[in-house]
Motif scaffolding. Sequence first.
Motif: not given
Length: 352
Positions: A234-236, A245-249, A252-254, A276-279
């Motif tokens: 998942f994008l860091i 600037g991408r914080w779209e997850l 639950l989506r993950c 995994r930790e941040i999303h």
Amino acid sequence: MDDLVDPIVAKAMRREALTRDEARTVLAVSDEGTLELIAAVGRVRRAFFGNRVKLNYLVNMKSGLCPEDCFYCSQRKGSDADILKYSWQDTEEMVRAADQAVARGARRVCLVASGRGPAQRDIDRVSAAVREIAARDVEVCVCLGLLKPGQAEQLREAGAFAYNHNLNTSAERYGDICTTHGFQDRVDTVNEAAAAGLSPCSGAIFGMGEGDEDVIDVAFALRELNPDSVPVNFLIPFEGTPLAGRWELTPLRCLRVLALFRLVFPDVEVRLAGGREIHLRGLQPLALHVVNSIFLGDYLTSEGQAGDDDLRMIADAGFVVEGAERSTGPEARHDLVVIRERGIGTDTEGNT
């Protein structure tokens, strides 16, 4: 929801390929229904992998200064991300890092170096490290970018078990995240490694603006490559990169993305990887009911969850580290019992 998901789970249990409509159904599960989805998909995970979690460890042999422009990467050409930058580490340093990971239960050590692809001197350097680490009775996976003919064979002869090269996103969207090489270049490298007898490892990154169809496209493209392991990242969103600037997850989506990958790859190692930790945040333990493999500790240029916390999370969720004979969690956690010394009855503000 059972009427929709149970037939899909049953197909996965039979190792039958999902259709696009079935994949859409999984991704379209509501937030409210996601826990039921995870419970159902967990049956597939346990059928093929029991209660084992495989630990993997990354060794970043050379950090930063990459000539490729992958927009998600902190090591890319033009990146202003404030990361460690260093040239090739010596073999002794790589082996020392690997030994520490193996001592914590890692079953695979992943040797990674930034760059478009290795020169012959790089292959020689990495092969020396591979020979040393493989002697520890651990799988060695190598990730060096695009391969030239004959290089995969050299790595295999040195003792490498696997080669990683992720597809990252759908073929249609690939030009939106990289311009210095193409989707087919990555497909060709995975096939080159597999043809040389290396275990193919290839996955994807999510959170880069993709839609459901892109998630399905890359999952099905990976299925065609017949990989033995599939890392799901998942994008860091590093500051200093185009995708900062991408914080779209959402967590639950993950989980729904991970559930889809388990159903597409029922008997293949699905690895919970970077981000995994941040999303996923507090829902990380739920992901273990879908995946059967995680990275232990830090990633290439970002810090991960502390290794001790990873091991506790695995044990608390009812799983065991692959290769361990029993739960890896401590028998007592007195550190969790903290005497209250604030709030009512004290002169200190409460924990509100």
